[in-house]
Design an enzyme around this catalytic site. Structure first.
Site, short mmCIF file in Angstrom:
data_model
loop_
_atom_site.label_atom_id
_atom_site.label_comp_id
_atom_site.label_asym_id
_atom_site.label_seq_id
_atom_site.Cartn_x
_atom_site.Cartn_y
_atom_site.Cartn_z
N GLY A 154 0.76 -1.24 0.00
CA GLY A 154 0.00 0.00 0.00
C GLY A 154 0.79 1.28 0.00
N GLU A 179 4.41 4.01 6.07
CA GLU A 179 3.15 3.26 5.95
C GLU A 179 2.10 4.13 5.27
OE1 GLU A 179 1.60 0.66 5.50
OE2 GLU A 179 1.35 -0.32 7.43
N ASP A 180 1.11 3.48 4.64
CA ASP A 180 0.03 4.22 4.00
C ASP A 180 -1.01 4.67 5.01
OD1 ASP A 180 -0.90 1.64 4.47
OD2 ASP A 180 -1.65 1.31 2.45
N ASP A 233 -4.39 2.43 11.35
CA ASP A 233 -5.70 2.48 12.02
C ASP A 233 -5.56 1.91 13.42
OD1 ASP A 233 -5.80 -0.30 11.17
OD2 ASP A 233 -6.85 0.35 9.38
N SER A 234 -5.77 0.65 13.67
CA SER A 234 -5.63 0.11 15.03
C SER A 234 -4.19 0.22 15.51
CB SER A 234 -6.10 -1.35 15.10
OG SER A 234 -5.17 -2.19 14.46
N ARG A 281 -5.37 0.54 -6.78
CA ARG A 281 -4.04 0.99 -6.35
C ARG A 281 -3.46 2.11 -7.21
NH1 ARG A 281 -1.87 -2.12 -2.39
NH2 ARG A 281 -2.35 -4.34 -2.44
#
Length: 177
Positions: free
Chosen positions: A47, A101-102, A105-106, A167
């Site tokens: 990603g 990183e793209d 979230d968590s 993508r």
């Protein structure tokens, strides 16, 4: 725009992405300006590849690039299991590591990446993400460079995918369903 079975609309334009990347590159360059060739930038495949390429072109500091690959997604949701397909190289020992990183979230996948990087005894590990979801974040670490905070929307484009589709879009799209 329809991608597979879902409807998406523009969320972040190409121009907005460019401004975010330029700001992040300036911040990273400022912070690593005196480390010489000690910086190893580790983009997370798949990603983050477009974001990382643009970020790397705008850095004004020398660095090496070493891709890592971790995955926890299937379709539009996390599986809860983080799989490492391409680990950090042994060459990060004693060096500064920047994980690119793209989306965070968590934060559980990034926690695993940080732990695996630290096991190789780098001088430092920092995290740079294009998007950060503070409402979903359960991590116990600092995200050092944040492009933009977002809600829990599902996004695609600019390297990010929906079940391997979308993508190559030059902008970021959000699911509207």
């Amino acid at each position: 725009m329809r991608i597979k079975d879902k409807e998406f609309r523009t969320f972040v334009s190409e121009a907005e992405l460019d401004a975010i990347v330029r700001r992040l590159a300036a911040e990273v360059s400022r912070d690593y300006g005196n480390v010489g060739c000690g910086l190893v930038v580790c983009p997370v495949l798949t990603g983050a590849y477009m974001f990382a390429a643009d970020l790397l072109r705008r850095l004004t500091v020398a660095c090496e690039v070493s891709f890592v690959r971790y995955s926890s997604y299937s379709g539009m949701s996390s599986t809860g299991e983080v799989k490492c397909m391409t680990p950090f190289p042994p060459s990060i020992e004693g060096r500064d590591v920047l994980i690119v990183e793209d989306v965070i979230d968590s934060g559980l996948s990034m926690r695993k990446m940080i732990d695996q990087a630290l096991a190789q005894h780098p001088r430092s590990v920092r995290v740079c993400t294009l998007f950060y979801k503070p409402e979903a974040f359960k991590g116990d670490y600092k995200v050092d460079y944040i492009g933009r905070e977002i809600g829990n929307e599902f996004i695609v484009g600019y390297g990010m995918d929906y079940d391997e589709a979308g993508r190559t879009l030059p902008e970021v799209m959000v699911n509207v369903e």
